[in-house]
Design a protein around this motif. Structure first.
Motif, PDB file in Angstrom:
ATOM      1  N   GLY A   1       0.682  -1.422   0.003  1.00 31.81           N
ATOM      2  CA  GLY A   1       0.282  -0.146   0.100  1.00 31.81           C
ATOM      3  C   GLY A   1       1.006   1.001   0.149  1.00 31.81           C
ATOM      4  N   GLY A   2       1.961   1.574   0.425  1.00 36.68           N
ATOM      5  CA  GLY A   2       2.563   2.892   0.408  1.00 36.68           C
ATOM      6  C   GLY A   2       3.883   1.944  -0.242  1.00 36.68           C
ATOM      7  N   ALA A   3       4.018   1.307  -1.567  1.00 33.99           N
ATOM      8  CA  ALA A   3       4.832   1.415  -2.942  1.00 33.99           C
ATOM      9  C   ALA A   3       6.037   0.946  -2.755  1.00 33.99           C
ATOM     10  CB  ALA A   3       4.452   2.495  -3.551  1.00 33.99           C
ATOM     11  N   ALA A   4       6.211  -0.057  -1.316  1.00 32.20           N
ATOM     12  CA  ALA A   4       7.269  -0.205  -0.659  1.00 32.20           C
ATOM     13  C   ALA A   4       7.659  -1.745  -1.299  1.00 32.20           C
ATOM     14  CB  ALA A   4       8.316   0.186   0.910  1.00 32.20           C
ATOM     15  N   LEU A   5       7.283  -2.208  -1.602  1.00 27.67           N
ATOM     16  CA  LEU A   5       6.570  -3.932  -1.797  1.00 27.67           C
ATOM     17  C   LEU A   5       8.193  -4.679  -2.368  1.00 27.67           C
ATOM     18  CD1 LEU A   5       5.895  -5.172  -4.515  1.00 27.67           C
ATOM     19  CD2 LEU A   5       4.389  -3.560  -4.010  1.00 27.67           C
ATOM     20  N   LEU A   6       8.853  -3.899  -3.125  1.00 26.13           N
ATOM     21  CA  LEU A   6       9.667  -4.768  -3.663  1.00 26.13           C
ATOM     22  C   LEU A   6      10.817  -4.271  -2.753  1.00 26.13           C
ATOM     23  CD1 LEU A   6      11.214  -6.476  -5.902  1.00 26.13           C
ATOM     24  CD2 LEU A   6      12.245  -4.217  -6.417  1.00 26.13           C
ATOM     25  N   ARG A   7      11.508  -3.716  -1.627  1.00 25.67           N
ATOM     26  CA  ARG A   7      12.348  -4.006  -1.547  1.00 25.67           C
ATOM     27  C   ARG A   7      11.612  -4.747   0.463  1.00 25.67           C
ATOM     28  NH1 ARG A   7      15.340   2.121  -1.903  1.00 25.67           N
ATOM     29  NH2 ARG A   7      16.042   2.008  -4.314  1.00 25.67           N
ATOM     30  N   GLU A   8      10.478  -4.292   0.938  1.00 28.70           N
ATOM     31  CA  GLU A   8      10.421  -5.112   1.919  1.00 28.70           C
ATOM     32  C   GLU A   8      10.103  -6.393   1.823  1.00 28.70           C
ATOM     33  OE1 GLU A   8       6.786  -1.535   3.328  1.00 28.70           O
ATOM     34  OE2 GLU A   8       5.647  -3.177   1.695  1.00 28.70           O
ATOM     35  N   LYS A   9       9.953  -7.234   0.686  1.00 24.93           N
ATOM     36  CA  LYS A   9       9.748  -9.024   0.121  1.00 24.93           C
ATOM     37  C   LYS A   9      11.260  -9.271   0.183  1.00 24.93           C
ATOM     38  CE  LYS A   9       6.384 -10.703  -2.147  1.00 24.93           C
ATOM     39  NZ  LYS A   9       5.436 -11.500  -3.046  1.00 24.93           N
ATOM     40  N   ILE A  10      12.246  -8.589  -0.238  1.00 22.82           N
ATOM     41  CA  ILE A  10      13.553  -8.412  -0.433  1.00 22.82           C
ATOM     42  C   ILE A  10      14.489  -8.682   0.854  1.00 22.82           C
ATOM     43  CG2 ILE A  10      15.409  -7.957  -1.145  1.00 22.82           C
ATOM     44  CD1 ILE A  10      14.515  -6.771  -3.660  1.00 22.82           C
ATOM     45  N   VAL A  11      13.483  -7.502   2.019  1.00 19.69           N
ATOM     46  CA  VAL A  11      14.140  -7.733   3.400  1.00 19.69           C
ATOM     47  C   VAL A  11      14.072  -8.289   3.824  1.00 19.69           C
ATOM     48  CG1 VAL A  11      14.599  -5.261   5.188  1.00 19.69           C
ATOM     49  CG2 VAL A  11      15.201  -4.860   3.093  1.00 19.69           C
ATOM     50  N   ALA A  12      12.554  -9.158   3.961  1.00 18.58           N
ATOM     51  CA  ALA A  12      12.621  -9.534   4.542  1.00 18.58           C
ATOM     52  C   ALA A  12      12.470 -11.021   4.633  1.00 18.58           C
ATOM     53  CB  ALA A  12      10.850  -9.848   4.655  1.00 18.58           C
ATOM     54  N   CYS A  13      12.675 -11.533   3.063  1.00 19.77           N
ATOM     55  CA  CYS A  13      13.456 -13.104   2.926  1.00 19.77           C
ATOM     56  C   CYS A  13      14.948 -12.916   3.094  1.00 19.77           C
ATOM     57  CB  CYS A  13      12.910 -13.221   1.210  1.00 19.77           C
ATOM     58  SG  CYS A  13      11.596 -13.284   1.120  1.00 19.77           S
ATOM     59  N   ALA A  14      16.329 -12.014   3.180  1.00 23.13           N
ATOM     60  CA  ALA A  14      16.833 -11.940   3.768  1.00 23.13           C
ATOM     61  C   ALA A  14      17.213 -12.089   5.329  1.00 23.13           C
ATOM     62  CB  ALA A  14      17.640 -10.439   3.498  1.00 23.13           C
ATOM     63  N   SER A  15      15.740 -12.475   6.236  1.00 27.83           N
ATOM     64  CA  SER A  15      15.792 -11.684   7.393  1.00 27.83           C
ATOM     65  C   SER A  15      15.726 -13.449   8.043  1.00 27.83           C
ATOM     66  CB  SER A  15      14.782 -10.548   7.930  1.00 27.83           C
ATOM     67  OG  SER A  15      14.986  -9.595   7.738  1.00 27.83           O
ATOM     68  N   HIS A  16      16.371 -14.024   9.306  1.00 25.72           N
ATOM     69  CA  HIS A  16      15.378 -15.222  10.084  1.00 25.72           C
ATOM     70  C   HIS A  16      14.116 -15.073  10.598  1.00 25.72           C
ATOM     71  CE1 HIS A  16      19.880 -17.019   9.944  1.00 25.72           C
ATOM     72  NE2 HIS A  16      19.552 -15.460  10.525  1.00 25.72           N
ATOM     73  N   ARG A  17      13.351 -13.640  10.601  1.00 24.77           N
ATOM     74  CA  ARG A  17      12.007 -13.949  11.414  1.00 24.77           C
ATOM     75  C   ARG A  17      11.315 -12.348  10.480  1.00 24.77           C
ATOM     76  NH1 ARG A  17      10.419 -16.644  14.486  1.00 24.77           N
ATOM     77  NH2 ARG A  17       8.689 -15.594  16.099  1.00 24.77           N
ATOM     78  N   MET A  18      10.341 -12.554  10.363  1.00 30.39           N
ATOM     79  CA  MET A  18       9.604 -11.724  10.108  1.00 30.39           C
ATOM     80  C   MET A  18       7.661 -11.904  10.972  1.00 30.39           C
ATOM     81  SD  MET A  18       6.920 -10.613   7.093  1.00 30.39           S
ATOM     82  CE  MET A  18       6.535  -8.985   6.699  1.00 30.39           C
ATOM     83  N   VAL A  19       8.514  -9.929  11.479  1.00 30.17           N
ATOM     84  CA  VAL A  19       6.929  -9.900  12.789  1.00 30.17           C
ATOM     85  C   VAL A  19       6.251  -9.027  12.204  1.00 30.17           C
ATOM     86  CG1 VAL A  19       6.126  -9.898  14.848  1.00 30.17           C
ATOM     87  CG2 VAL A  19       8.339 -10.855  14.424  1.00 30.17           C
ATOM     88  N   VAL A  20       5.339  -9.013  11.345  1.00 26.74           N
ATOM     89  CA  VAL A  20       3.782  -7.657  11.027  1.00 26.74           C
ATOM     90  C   VAL A  20       3.566  -7.035  12.225  1.00 26.74           C
ATOM     91  CG1 VAL A  20       2.205  -7.867   9.818  1.00 26.74           C
ATOM     92  CG2 VAL A  20       3.694  -9.286   9.440  1.00 26.74           C
ATOM     93  N   ILE A  21       3.491  -5.943  12.250  1.00 22.62           N
ATOM     94  CA  ILE A  21       2.348  -4.976  13.392  1.00 22.62           C
ATOM     95  C   ILE A  21       1.516  -4.725  12.672  1.00 22.62           C
ATOM     96  CG2 ILE A  21       4.696  -5.340  14.824  1.00 22.62           C
ATOM     97  CD1 ILE A  21       5.226  -2.246  13.736  1.00 22.62           C
ATOM     98  N   ALA A  22       0.298  -4.609  13.158  1.00 24.41           N
ATOM     99  CA  ALA A  22      -0.645  -4.049  12.510  1.00 24.41           C
ATOM    100  C   ALA A  22      -1.543  -3.698  13.334  1.00 24.41           C
ATOM    101  CB  ALA A  22      -1.226  -4.717  10.847  1.00 24.41           C
ATOM    102  N   ASP A  23      -2.638  -2.638  12.770  1.00 24.08           N
ATOM    103  CA  ASP A  23      -3.924  -2.654  13.650  1.00 24.08           C
ATOM    104  C   ASP A  23      -4.918  -4.068  13.429  1.00 24.08           C
ATOM    105  OD1 ASP A  23      -6.917  -1.717  14.257  1.00 24.08           O
ATOM    106  OD2 ASP A  23      -6.737   0.188  13.304  1.00 24.08           O
ATOM    107  N   ALA A  24      -5.572  -4.604  14.343  1.00 20.27           N
ATOM    108  CA  ALA A  24      -6.785  -5.814  14.200  1.00 20.27           C
ATOM    109  C   ALA A  24      -7.404  -5.929  12.929  1.00 20.27           C
ATOM    110  CB  ALA A  24      -6.457  -6.980  15.702  1.00 20.27           C
ATOM    111  N   ALA A  25      -7.405  -4.702  12.200  1.00 18.21           N
ATOM    112  CA  ALA A  25      -8.620  -4.072  10.630  1.00 18.21           C
ATOM    113  C   ALA A  25      -8.476  -5.196  10.400  1.00 18.21           C
ATOM    114  CB  ALA A  25      -8.815  -2.703  11.252  1.00 18.21           C
TER     115      ALA A  25
END
Ligand code: 5RP
Length: 237
Positions: A98-122
């Motif tokens: 939604g913030g147009a950063a998905l490419l770098r976000e996916k590359i960084v998440a996949c280079a990480s041992h763990r990815m944790v999402v933080i969000a409003d429960a909505a």
């Protein structure tokens, strides 16, 4: 209790996962920004971590807070990425971008041992797809890629319109990587794995916003009795 309060509550819980010396992927968006702000306070108090930002916006925020930063080339293996999401289902499948950063976000998440999402429960959904699926595409041959994406979506069992994301002045949005975003307004995605694989096969598609099998946990904040109540999907261990 407002949206920012809930985002801050989820971000504060994620901060508990951070230990000295960690190499951290820093997400993009308002919830990730709440996390970076809290992280900045801890750094100011002496916490030593190294951050790898997923966007120029996050880089600017983190730099301003004095967080020590590296590129993913300098630190190709990260301990933990904390990032927001536009939708999350109970199998920890996400829509992001939604913030147009998905490419770098996916590359960084996949280079990480763990990815944790933080969000409003909505953001928690039974089925992905109410949020328009962002698809990052190369500017070359945009019209042809747009048509191919439309065809692919139908072949993958979905329906809906695909729209080029534009800036307020009407010009196409350009991502940090110099690409454009097509938003697929699908309503529902019956089989995210099938759609994700099909989109990857379209020439011109750089990446899509379905994060499948990437997130390890989600920290979701909701209002309960006037307070922020945290629900965790997956394991934070
Ligand atoms: C950016 C993203 C964001 O994480 C997503 O849009 C959620 O943003 P917010 O926390 O502002 O709701 O994927 O590309």
């Amino acid at each position: 209790m407002s949206g920012p309060d809930l985002r801050r509550a989820a971000a504060a819980r994620a901060l508990d996962l951070v230990a000295p010396g960690m190499r951290l992927g820093l997400g993009t968006g308002s919830t990730a920004a709440a996390f970076v702000a809290l992280l900045g306070e801890r750094v100011r108090d002496g916490l030593d971590i190294l951050g790898v930002p997923t966007s120029e916006a996050t880089r600017a925020q983190a730099e301003g807070l004095g967080i020590r930063l590296a590129t993913l080339d300098e630190q190709p293996e990260l301990d933990l990425t904390i990032d927001g999401a536009d939708e999350v289902d109970d199998r920890l499948r996400l829509i992001k971008g939604g913030g147009a950063a998905l490419l770098r976000e996916k590359i960084v998440a996949c280079a990480s041992h763990r990815m944790v999402v933080i969000a409003d429960a909505a953001k928690r959904v039974d089925r992905l797809g109410a949020f328009p699926l962002p698809i990052e595409v190369n500017p070359f041959g945009l019209a042809a890629t747009h048509r191919a994406v439309e065809r692919t979506i139908v072949e993958a069992g979905c329906s809906g319109s695909v729209r080029l994301r534009v800036r307020p002045d009407g010009t196409p949005l350009v991502t940090d990587g110099g690409h454009h975003i097509l938003d697929a307004h699908l309503g529902a995605i019956p089989d995210p794995e099938v759609l994700g694989a099909a989109l990857w096969a379209v020439p011109g598609v750089v990446e899509h916003g379905l994060f499948l099998g990437i997130a390890d946990a989600a920290i979701l904040a909701a209002v309960q009795d006037g307070q922020a109540a945290i629900t965790v999907l997956g394991s934070l261990a």
